[in-house]
Design a protein around this motif. Structure first.
Motif, PDB file in Angstrom:
ATOM      1  N   VAL A  96      -7.029   1.807   7.108  1.00 29.33           N
ATOM      2  CA  VAL A  96      -6.311   2.079   5.792  1.00 29.33           C
ATOM      3  C   VAL A  96      -7.132   3.654   5.455  1.00 29.33           C
ATOM      4  O   VAL A  96      -8.366   3.712   5.426  1.00 29.33           O
ATOM      5  CB  VAL A  96      -6.261   1.185   4.912  1.00 29.33           C
ATOM      6  CG1 VAL A  96      -6.087   1.884   3.482  1.00 29.33           C
ATOM      7  CG2 VAL A  96      -5.475   0.026   5.101  1.00 29.33           C
ATOM      8  N   ASP A  97      -6.453   4.560   4.936  1.00 27.82           N
ATOM      9  CA  ASP A  97      -6.794   5.779   4.775  1.00 27.82           C
ATOM     10  C   ASP A  97      -7.046   5.419   3.115  1.00 27.82           C
ATOM     11  O   ASP A  97      -6.060   5.403   2.303  1.00 27.82           O
ATOM     12  CB  ASP A  97      -5.933   6.847   4.836  1.00 27.82           C
ATOM     13  CG  ASP A  97      -6.467   8.310   4.238  1.00 27.82           C
ATOM     14  OD1 ASP A  97      -7.367   8.316   3.273  1.00 27.82           O
ATOM     15  OD2 ASP A  97      -5.785   9.322   4.344  1.00 27.82           O
ATOM     16  N   SER A 119      -7.613   7.397   0.536  1.00 30.11           N
ATOM     17  CA  SER A 119      -6.807   8.615  -0.074  1.00 30.11           C
ATOM     18  C   SER A 119      -5.404   8.090  -0.345  1.00 30.11           C
ATOM     19  O   SER A 119      -4.744   8.617  -1.382  1.00 30.11           O
ATOM     20  CB  SER A 119      -7.028   9.745   0.378  1.00 30.11           C
ATOM     21  OG  SER A 119      -6.444   9.894   1.581  1.00 30.11           O
ATOM     22  N   ARG A 120      -4.779   7.252   0.462  1.00 33.28           N
ATOM     23  CA  ARG A 120      -3.449   6.958   0.179  1.00 33.28           C
ATOM     24  C   ARG A 120      -3.255   5.513  -0.217  1.00 33.28           C
ATOM     25  O   ARG A 120      -2.430   4.899  -0.774  1.00 33.28           O
ATOM     26  CB  ARG A 120      -2.988   6.825   1.664  1.00 33.28           C
ATOM     27  CG  ARG A 120      -2.736   8.082   2.542  1.00 33.28           C
ATOM     28  CD  ARG A 120      -2.202   8.059   3.647  1.00 33.28           C
ATOM     29  NE  ARG A 120      -0.931   6.926   3.468  1.00 33.28           N
ATOM     30  CZ  ARG A 120      -0.202   6.723   4.603  1.00 33.28           C
ATOM     31  NH1 ARG A 120      -0.596   7.142   5.663  1.00 33.28           N
ATOM     32  NH2 ARG A 120       0.637   5.553   4.364  1.00 33.28           N
ATOM     33  N   LEU A 121      -4.261   5.064  -0.604  1.00 28.76           N
ATOM     34  CA  LEU A 121      -4.165   3.554  -1.455  1.00 28.76           C
ATOM     35  C   LEU A 121      -3.846   3.561  -2.767  1.00 28.76           C
ATOM     36  O   LEU A 121      -4.639   4.478  -3.757  1.00 28.76           O
ATOM     37  CB  LEU A 121      -5.809   2.707  -1.309  1.00 28.76           C
ATOM     38  CG  LEU A 121      -5.897   1.542  -1.928  1.00 28.76           C
ATOM     39  CD1 LEU A 121      -5.043   0.296  -1.223  1.00 28.76           C
ATOM     40  CD2 LEU A 121      -7.326   1.076  -2.078  1.00 28.76           C
ATOM     41  N   LYS A 122      -3.032   2.851  -3.359  1.00 34.52           N
ATOM     42  CA  LYS A 122      -2.509   2.679  -4.575  1.00 34.52           C
ATOM     43  C   LYS A 122      -3.057   1.624  -5.415  1.00 34.52           C
ATOM     44  O   LYS A 122      -2.798   0.522  -4.904  1.00 34.52           O
ATOM     45  CB  LYS A 122      -1.080   2.769  -4.690  1.00 34.52           C
ATOM     46  CG  LYS A 122      -0.220   3.884  -4.060  1.00 34.52           C
ATOM     47  CD  LYS A 122       1.461   3.939  -3.961  1.00 34.52           C
ATOM     48  CE  LYS A 122       1.546   5.220  -3.376  1.00 34.52           C
ATOM     49  NZ  LYS A 122       2.949   5.010  -2.644  1.00 34.52           N
ATOM     50  N   ARG A 123      -3.733   1.912  -6.140  1.00 38.54           N
ATOM     51  CA  ARG A 123      -4.414   0.979  -6.949  1.00 38.54           C
ATOM     52  C   ARG A 123      -3.704  -0.309  -7.553  1.00 38.54           C
ATOM     53  O   ARG A 123      -4.071  -1.455  -7.276  1.00 38.54           O
ATOM     54  CB  ARG A 123      -5.027   1.483  -8.275  1.00 38.54           C
ATOM     55  CG  ARG A 123      -6.335   2.191  -7.888  1.00 38.54           C
ATOM     56  CD  ARG A 123      -6.894   2.754  -9.295  1.00 38.54           C
ATOM     57  NE  ARG A 123      -7.726   1.697  -9.802  1.00 38.54           N
ATOM     58  CZ  ARG A 123      -7.465   0.819 -10.899  1.00 38.54           C
ATOM     59  NH1 ARG A 123      -6.253   1.180 -11.611  1.00 38.54           N
ATOM     60  NH2 ARG A 123      -8.044  -0.040 -11.382  1.00 38.54           N
ATOM     61  N   GLN A 159       1.911  -1.810   0.955  1.00 38.73           N
ATOM     62  CA  GLN A 159       1.284  -0.894   1.246  1.00 38.73           C
ATOM     63  C   GLN A 159       0.931  -0.818   2.912  1.00 38.73           C
ATOM     64  O   GLN A 159       1.165   0.320   3.577  1.00 38.73           O
ATOM     65  CB  GLN A 159       0.089  -0.351   0.621  1.00 38.73           C
ATOM     66  CG  GLN A 159       0.498  -0.006  -0.922  1.00 38.73           C
ATOM     67  CD  GLN A 159      -0.816   0.383  -1.406  1.00 38.73           C
ATOM     68  OE1 GLN A 159      -1.365   1.198  -1.343  1.00 38.73           O
ATOM     69  NE2 GLN A 159      -1.399  -0.467  -2.569  1.00 38.73           N
ATOM     70  N   PHE A 160       0.600  -1.865   3.312  1.00 34.74           N
ATOM     71  CA  PHE A 160      -0.160  -1.871   4.549  1.00 34.74           C
ATOM     72  C   PHE A 160       0.327  -3.249   5.312  1.00 34.74           C
ATOM     73  O   PHE A 160       1.000  -4.086   4.937  1.00 34.74           O
ATOM     74  CB  PHE A 160      -1.478  -1.908   4.712  1.00 34.74           C
ATOM     75  CG  PHE A 160      -2.116  -0.784   3.607  1.00 34.74           C
ATOM     76  CD1 PHE A 160      -2.242   0.663   3.962  1.00 34.74           C
ATOM     77  CD2 PHE A 160      -2.542  -1.137   2.289  1.00 34.74           C
ATOM     78  CE1 PHE A 160      -2.630   1.624   3.073  1.00 34.74           C
ATOM     79  CE2 PHE A 160      -2.987  -0.164   1.560  1.00 34.74           C
ATOM     80  CZ  PHE A 160      -3.045   1.302   1.882  1.00 34.74           C
TER      81      PHE A 160
END
Length: 86
Positions: free
Chosen positions: A21-22, A24-28, A35-36
């Motif tokens: 997982v990047d 910077s692309r993770l949405k809190r 997302q993944f």
């Protein structure tokens, strides 16, 4: 330990479980599953990692509290504070 420091440590544990997982692309606030490719075994490993990092017990009935970064950080923060009280 303040909320920001706890969230950073929770993120570190998450990235150990999901190293592809990047961050910077993770949405809190969005569940990891939305997302993944994050399944029940990942959730179990995340709970185990949080237990090792923070020394808190996380029963399976509480795994829903680990659904997103924001929820997991809030849950861990509350558990750490609860444990610190006499």
């Amino acid at each position: 330990m303040n909320a920001s420091a706890i969230e950073q440590k929770v993120l570190q544990v998450f990235l150990q479980v999901a190293p592809d997982v990047d961050p910077s692309r993770l949405k809190r606030d969005v569940p990891f599953r939305d997302q993944f490719d994050f399944d029940s075994m990942d959730t179990l490993n995340f709970a185990i990692g949080l237990h090792k990092q923070f020394g808190i017990e996380i029963p399976e009935t509480q795994y829903r509290e680990l659904a997103s970064l924001a929820k997991a950080a809030a849950f861990v923060s509350a558990e750490v504070q609860r444990r610190a009280q006499p």
